[in-house]
Design a protein around this motif. Structure first.
Motif, PDB file in Angstrom:
ATOM      1  N   VAL A  42      -7.657   1.488 -15.724  1.00  0.00           N
ATOM      2  CA  VAL A  42      -7.228   2.177 -14.504  1.00  0.00           C
ATOM      3  C   VAL A  42      -6.131   3.144 -14.904  1.00  0.00           C
ATOM      4  CG1 VAL A  42      -6.157   1.960 -12.232  1.00  0.00           C
ATOM      5  CG2 VAL A  42      -7.748   0.202 -13.028  1.00  0.00           C
ATOM      6  N   ALA A  43      -6.263   4.418 -14.507  1.00  0.00           N
ATOM      7  CA  ALA A  43      -5.211   5.408 -14.715  1.00  0.00           C
ATOM      8  C   ALA A  43      -4.551   5.692 -13.377  1.00  0.00           C
ATOM      9  CB  ALA A  43      -5.786   6.680 -15.311  1.00  0.00           C
ATOM     10  N   LEU A  44      -3.219   5.763 -13.378  1.00  0.00           N
ATOM     11  CA  LEU A  44      -2.445   5.961 -12.154  1.00  0.00           C
ATOM     12  C   LEU A  44      -1.593   7.223 -12.285  1.00  0.00           C
ATOM     13  CD1 LEU A  44      -1.393   2.238 -11.882  1.00  0.00           C
ATOM     14  CD2 LEU A  44      -2.884   3.399 -10.253  1.00  0.00           C
ATOM     15  N   PRO A  45      -2.221   8.391 -12.227  1.00  0.00           N
ATOM     16  CA  PRO A  45      -1.474   9.634 -12.372  1.00  0.00           C
ATOM     17  C   PRO A  45      -0.551   9.871 -11.188  1.00  0.00           C
ATOM     18  CG  PRO A  45      -3.733  10.085 -11.735  1.00  0.00           C
ATOM     19  CD  PRO A  45      -3.661   8.625 -12.015  1.00  0.00           C
ATOM     20  N   LEU A  89      -5.212   7.432  -7.164  1.00  0.00           N
ATOM     21  CA  LEU A  89      -4.177   8.388  -6.775  1.00  0.00           C
ATOM     22  C   LEU A  89      -3.117   7.778  -5.862  1.00  0.00           C
ATOM     23  CD1 LEU A  89      -6.342  11.590  -6.157  1.00  0.00           C
ATOM     24  CD2 LEU A  89      -5.601  10.552  -8.299  1.00  0.00           C
ATOM     25  N   GLU A  90      -2.969   6.453  -5.887  1.00  0.00           N
ATOM     26  CA  GLU A  90      -2.059   5.800  -4.953  1.00  0.00           C
ATOM     27  C   GLU A  90      -0.593   6.162  -5.177  1.00  0.00           C
ATOM     28  OE1 GLU A  90      -1.410   1.499  -7.215  1.00  0.00           O
ATOM     29  OE2 GLU A  90      -2.855   1.652  -5.589  1.00  0.00           O
ATOM     30  N   ARG A  91      -0.244   6.685  -6.346  1.00  0.00           N
ATOM     31  CA  ARG A  91       1.140   7.080  -6.600  1.00  0.00           C
ATOM     32  C   ARG A  91       1.458   8.500  -6.112  1.00  0.00           C
ATOM     33  NH1 ARG A  91       2.711   4.541 -12.585  1.00  0.00           N
ATOM     34  NH2 ARG A  91       2.201   2.367 -12.057  1.00  0.00           N
ATOM     35  N   MET A  92       0.435   9.221  -5.673  1.00  0.00           N
ATOM     36  CA  MET A  92       0.618  10.607  -5.231  1.00  0.00           C
ATOM     37  C   MET A  92       0.788  10.607  -3.710  1.00  0.00           C
ATOM     38  SD  MET A  92      -2.089  12.471  -7.794  1.00  0.00           S
ATOM     39  CE  MET A  92      -1.739  14.094  -7.133  1.00  0.00           C
ATOM     40  N   GLU A 108      -0.107  15.320  -0.760  1.00  0.00           N
ATOM     41  CA  GLU A 108      -0.867  14.792  -1.889  1.00  0.00           C
ATOM     42  C   GLU A 108      -1.924  13.814  -1.385  1.00  0.00           C
ATOM     43  OE1 GLU A 108       2.127  15.037  -5.660  1.00  0.00           O
ATOM     44  OE2 GLU A 108       2.353  13.296  -4.358  1.00  0.00           O
ATOM     45  N   ALA A 109      -2.933  13.591  -2.207  1.00  0.00           N
ATOM     46  CA  ALA A 109      -4.102  12.821  -1.768  1.00  0.00           C
ATOM     47  C   ALA A 109      -3.793  11.366  -1.468  1.00  0.00           C
ATOM     48  CB  ALA A 109      -5.203  12.902  -2.831  1.00  0.00           C
ATOM     49  N   GLY A 110      -2.738  10.818  -2.060  1.00  0.00           N
ATOM     50  CA  GLY A 110      -2.425   9.411  -1.850  1.00  0.00           C
ATOM     51  C   GLY A 110      -1.584   9.128  -0.625  1.00  0.00           C
ATOM     52  N   VAL A 111      -1.237  10.152   0.142  1.00  0.00           N
ATOM     53  CA  VAL A 111      -0.454   9.937   1.365  1.00  0.00           C
ATOM     54  C   VAL A 111      -1.272   9.109   2.355  1.00  0.00           C
ATOM     55  CG1 VAL A 111       0.496  11.104   3.405  1.00  0.00           C
ATOM     56  CG2 VAL A 111       0.950  12.004   1.122  1.00  0.00           C
TER      57      VAL A 111
END
Length: 459
Positions: A42-45, A89-92, A108-111
């Motif tokens: 899992v990558a979390l950018p 993208l949960e950090r964005m 951002e997409a994770g909002v």
């Protein structure tokens, strides 16, 4: 450490790359009965640039990628695939801009949907799309499936509010499509193409969405009916009326009982529900919302409502809507697992859809209950089943696909807002037809020639 993992750690940091058991919470969305694989990582950018870096690494190593938001979907579209990199993208979660003059927000997409709604409210504005999972769903996820919600009768769905998108393509290139302006027809509508594409054409990282002036305080009512037919007749009158509601939701007897049981057990807060064959939840946010609700109450009574309860203060209105938001957990609790439809049909075909669903449940000997957005014909028939009973699983699968076939025969569609994911793939060919199906695959190949982005979904 394998070279792809070394490269990912270099791109986004060791704390943003998860492997092994640490990937378990990220492996599936909320859809029961869908396949789940064993991902590479899992990558979390935390930014568009980091997403692009992750995608370039995956492309270099020919790794499958699965974009994710909050994994609140109901079609298996964000589930892990063997050997894939899950790009979450949960950090964005930044609201980058909120412009009260242009009436737009850039996020951002994770909002989370609820956080955008609250930010808009704080600025005296309004973001209308409100999927049932708005407290946990992300704007990027809503865009991926073109989510609707309870206010879609009056305001439309996510696509109607998206102006611009920033997306990362399958080779890692960052593109921006659409227009901040209200009007804009230069070039093809690539925003409309990306909205609802379920992460198969690009990874949306940022969106500019339209806002509206804040509406008046809402008022609402619940109306219990002795039959679904009576509720449908009342709904027809409400939709045809000059005082058209902003919300018109439906719960059948099975939904009412399941939600009430959840509340009675103390598993969720809310008012107890009446015993009824059908319940309408109606809301207005017009300038004379209280007057509208009195008018709706008279319409409901004229169509045989046995109990009408009104609410004209925000807390009571929110309590009514919160009851509706309990639909998914309540239905899942019936048997432990559920397959959640979101078929849409022309509103004139709603009686035939409900009658057909009841007949299918009896024929197959399985529980199917129905609620949803009655105002625009997008209902959520839900098949409850025991995931530990192979025979029950088989019956549930047959029932699920049969409901889709029924909706298609009635001139409808397999999905109004949940998406196709992996759960509805067996039905997509029948709806699109061979030529259109191939045209959609050709678009996919043009943007993702190696098929690395969320393969085996949507098409």
């Amino acid at each position: 450490m394998p070279q792809p993992l070394t490269d990912l750690v270099a791109a986004v940091g060791a704390d943003a790359v998860l492997t092994g058991d640490a990937t378990l919470p990220y492996r599936r969305d909320h859809a029961d009965g869908t396949p789940v694989g064993d991902p590479l990582a899992v990558a979390l950018p935390s930014s568009t640039e980091e997403v692009a870096a992750v995608v370039r690494i995956c492309a270099e190593h020919a790794l499958t990628m699965v974009p994710q938001g909050a994994r609140s979907g109901l079609a298996g579209g964000a589930n892990a695939i063997d050997g894939a990199v899950l790009i979450c993208l949960e950090r964005m979660r930044r609201v980058l801009e909120l412009d009260a003059v242009d009436q737009v927000a850039r996020v951002e997409a994770g909002v989370l949907t609820i956080d955008l709604a609250r930010a808009a409210t704080d600025a005296g504005l309004f973001y209308p799309p409100d999927p049932g999972s708005w407290e946990i769903s992300t704007i990027g996820g809503n865009i991926a499936t073109n989510a609707g919600g309870m206010r879609c009768l009056k305001y439309g769905v996510t696509r109607d509010f998206v102006r611009e998108l920033t997306a990362v393509l399958a080779d890692g290139e960052i593109v921006r499509v659409g227009h901040r302006t209200v009007k804009g027809v230069a070039g093809l509508d690539l925003v409309g193409l990306l909205v609802g594409s379920e992460g198969t054409l690009g990874i949306v990282t940022e969106a500019t969405v339209a806002l509206l002036p804040a509406p008046a305080p809402s008022a609402g009512l619940s109306a219990a009916f002795p039959s679904a037919a009576a509720a449908l007749a009342a709904a027809d009158a409400l939709v045809a009326d000059a005082r058209r509601p902003s919300v018109l939701e439906f719960l059948d007897a099975g939904c009412i009982a399941a939600i009430d049981a959840l509340i009675a057990r103390g598993d969720a807060p809310g008012p107890r529900l009446p015993v009824a064959e059908a319940l309408l939840l109606v809301q207005s946010d017009a300038a004379d919302a209280v007057g509208d609700v009195r008018h709706y109450a008279a319409i409901a009574a004229a169509h045989g409502a046995t109990l009408v309860e009104t609410a004209d203060d925000p807390e009571r209105v929110d309590a009514l809507m919160d009851v509706r938001r309990l639909l998914h957990p309540a239905l899942r609790a019936i048997r432990g697992a559920s397959l959640n439809e979101d078929v849409s049909v022309p509103r004139s075909q709603l009686p035939a859809l409900l009658e057909g669903i009841a007949a299918l449940g009896e024929e197959l000997g399985i529980t199917i209950v129905t609620g949803g957005h009655l105002g625009d014909g997008n209902l959520h028939p839900t098949v409850a089943y025991d995931a530990d009973d192979p025979a029950d699983v088989a019956r549930a699968t047959r029932a699920y696909l049969a409901v889709i076939e029924l909706a298609l025969r009635l001139g409808g569609t397999a999905s109004g807002e949940h998406g196709i994911g992996s759960l509805k793939l067996p039905a997509i060919g029948a709806e699109l037809g061979p030529r259109v199906h191939e045209a959609q695959r050709a678009i996919k190949r043009a943007l993702d020639p190696r098929g690395l982005l969320n393969p085996g979904r949507k098409y």
